[in-house]
Design a protein around this motif. Structure first.
Motif, PDB file in Angstrom:
ATOM      1  N   GLU A 358      49.348 144.861 -41.483  1.00  0.00           N
ATOM      2  CA  GLU A 358      47.964 144.383 -41.508  1.00  0.00           C
ATOM      3  C   GLU A 358      47.815 143.082 -40.719  1.00  0.00           C
ATOM      4  N   ARG A 359      48.840 142.261 -40.763  1.00  0.00           N
ATOM      5  CA  ARG A 359      48.745 140.949 -40.114  1.00  0.00           C
ATOM      6  C   ARG A 359      50.054 140.662 -39.366  1.00  0.00           C
ATOM      7  N   GLU A 361      52.206 137.689 -37.680  1.00  0.00           N
ATOM      8  CA  GLU A 361      52.305 136.238 -37.692  1.00  0.00           C
ATOM      9  C   GLU A 361      52.549 135.695 -36.280  1.00  0.00           C
ATOM     10  N   ARG A 362      52.176 134.426 -36.096  1.00  0.00           N
ATOM     11  CA  ARG A 362      52.253 133.830 -34.772  1.00  0.00           C
ATOM     12  C   ARG A 362      53.655 133.312 -34.454  1.00  0.00           C
ATOM     13  N   PRO A 438      46.397 147.703 -37.100  1.00  0.00           N
ATOM     14  CA  PRO A 438      47.124 147.904 -38.363  1.00  0.00           C
ATOM     15  C   PRO A 438      47.312 149.385 -38.680  1.00  0.00           C
TER      16      PRO A 438
END
Length: 451
Positions: A358-359, A361-362, A438
């Motif tokens: 879903e996400r 990270e940087r 996602p």
């Protein structure tokens, strides 16, 4: 009980009390064919079961003396009688080779054998007389106190020297009583070699002049120096402001602390820290490091032997890089299948198909990209990144500097790109480019430092 007959019991008591072999495993026994190493092999063979050791015999034919091949055959025959694996190399150094040349070549090969076989230990036959000669030689050469400690019974990389409490005379009596085949190397009496001259000429003269207590005095000198060296090693752990970090053949310290201490204290602490990383750092070079620590970030200082020092932001780093590694250009990694892994300098990348999360990270060491066509490569001039959630392009050189990557490592840092577009700088910044939706099928990338 005679000295020869009691030696096995004293040998086992010594290695047990000092825990020289702290875990079971294979031990490579370096056997030259002389009295010392043949005695070592026989003694170790007798207690290997109790110590949980499996033994392998390694013999180096330096190619310096005529007839050296016959010595190798004799050692091979001895290994066969003991039913032990046998390794041999012919180095062909020639009669003009120095003691230093022979030692370096010998240990390089022995370490290669140890690594290839996955052996835990490398065992050599240094004994008490060797210790006396070493302390005397280093005294004559003006060695610092740490060098006067002489030969340690243990060293980095599983190197073990279990015969240091025993004299050459005891070992000779043992092999004679056991009727073991040994070779008398004439180089041991050749005055052209400094150690041989000390053994055959200087020590007898000193014995005659100063008496038989001389040898005990030299051993005591070595013990006192070893005690001081151990004390400085313990001081490292009791000086938290130093910020010491040791990783393999490298260490780093807080340069503000180095510059803030008394110069003599800084020199002693740096020399102790260097020993933990496997570097013998003399007082002169240590003082040069103290001066370097007070300079600007990015300054470097070559220390010889592949070692370098660098001021990196608020730390002073000292590291060793193998010449073959430093000279070799990093090759880009391009996936050859849906799943795989590859080494890139001091990093490893693995890739595999996986659903996108879903996400993303940087600034992590794992990311996902939306398909094939990516590659892992070194930084290139003009590289820039559009970070997730950011605005505009950020120059890669600026990102590496802000992430406090030392200047010496920036040209070898991994970058994942597609064409000219930078997708990911592992551990530092994920680009907004090539982000999979996602739950969709994507490629998962994991990068790990392998220091």
């Amino acid at each position: 009980m005679s000295t020869a007959s009691s030696l096995p019991q004293r040998f086992l008591a010594h290695v047990t009390r000092t825990r020289l072999f702290r875990a079971p495993g294979e031990a490579i026994v370096a056997v030259s064919g002389g009295v010392d190493s043949v005695a070592l092999l026989d003694l170790l063979h007798g207690v290997a079961g109790e110590l949980g050791l499996s033994l392998a015999v390694a013999h180096v034919d330096h190619g310096i003396q005529a007839g050296s091949r016959a010595v190798g055959h004799a050692v091979e025959k001895l290994a066969a009688q003991l039913r032990l694996p046998f390794e041999i190399v012919e180095l062909e150094l020639g009669p003009e080779a120095t003691e230093t040349d022979a030692r370096r070549a010998r240990y390089a090969w022995l370490r290669e054998v140890q690594q290839r076989r996955g052996a835990r230990y490398l065992v050599t036959a240094h004994h008490q007389d060797d210790q006396i000669e070493t302390v005397l030689l280093r005294t004559l050469r003006g060695s610092a106190p740490a060098g006067l400690a002489g030969i340690g019974r243990r060293a980095r990389g599983g190197l073990v020297r279990p015969l240091l409490p025993f004299t050459r005379r005891e070992l000779l009596a043992y092999v004679t009583a056991r009727d073991l085949p040994v070779h008398d190397d004439p180089a041991n009496r050749d005055p052209r070699h400094l150690r041989s001259w000390v053994r055959a000429t200087l020590l007898p003269l000193l014995d005659e002049r100063l008496g038989t207590t001389l040898r005990g005095d030299l051993l005591a000198l070595g013990r006192h120096a070893a005690s001081d060296r151990a004390a400085w090693d313990r001081v490292l752990d009791r000086t938290p402001d130093l910020g010491l970090v040791v990783q393999g053949e490298s260490f780093a310290v807080a340069r503000a602390s180095v510059c803030g201490y008394d110069n003599a204290l800084s020199v002693a602490l740096l020399r102790a820290a260097a020993r933990r990383a496997g570097l013998v750092l003399g007082p002169t070079r240590a003082r040069r490091l103290v001066a370097l620590a007070g300079g600007q970030s990015g300054r470097r200082l070559p220390l010889g032997g592949g070692w370098s020092a660098e001021v990196a932001f608020d730390t002073l780093r000292v590291f060793r890089q193998a010449k073959a590694e430093s000279d070799r250009a990093l090759e880009a990694v391009r996936p050859s299948g849906a799943t795989g892994s590859a080494r890139f300098g001091e990093f490893e990348i693995t890739w595999s198909p996986a659903a996108a999360p879903e996400r993303i990270e940087r600034a992590t060491w794992t990311t996902w990209v939306d398909g094939a066509g990516w590659e892992l490569r070194p930084p290139e001039a003009g590289d820039a990144v559009v970070p997730i959630g950011g605005v505009g392009h950020r120059p890669l050189r600026r990102l590496l500097m802000e992430a406090r990557v030392p200047r010496s490592e920036r040209s070898r840092y991994p970058v994942v790109s597609r064409g000219k577009t930078v997708l990911w700088v592992p551990g530092i910044c994920r680009s907004a480019e090539a982000l999979p939706a996602p739950g969709t099928r994507a490629v998962r990338l994991d990068v790990t430092e392998c220091r």
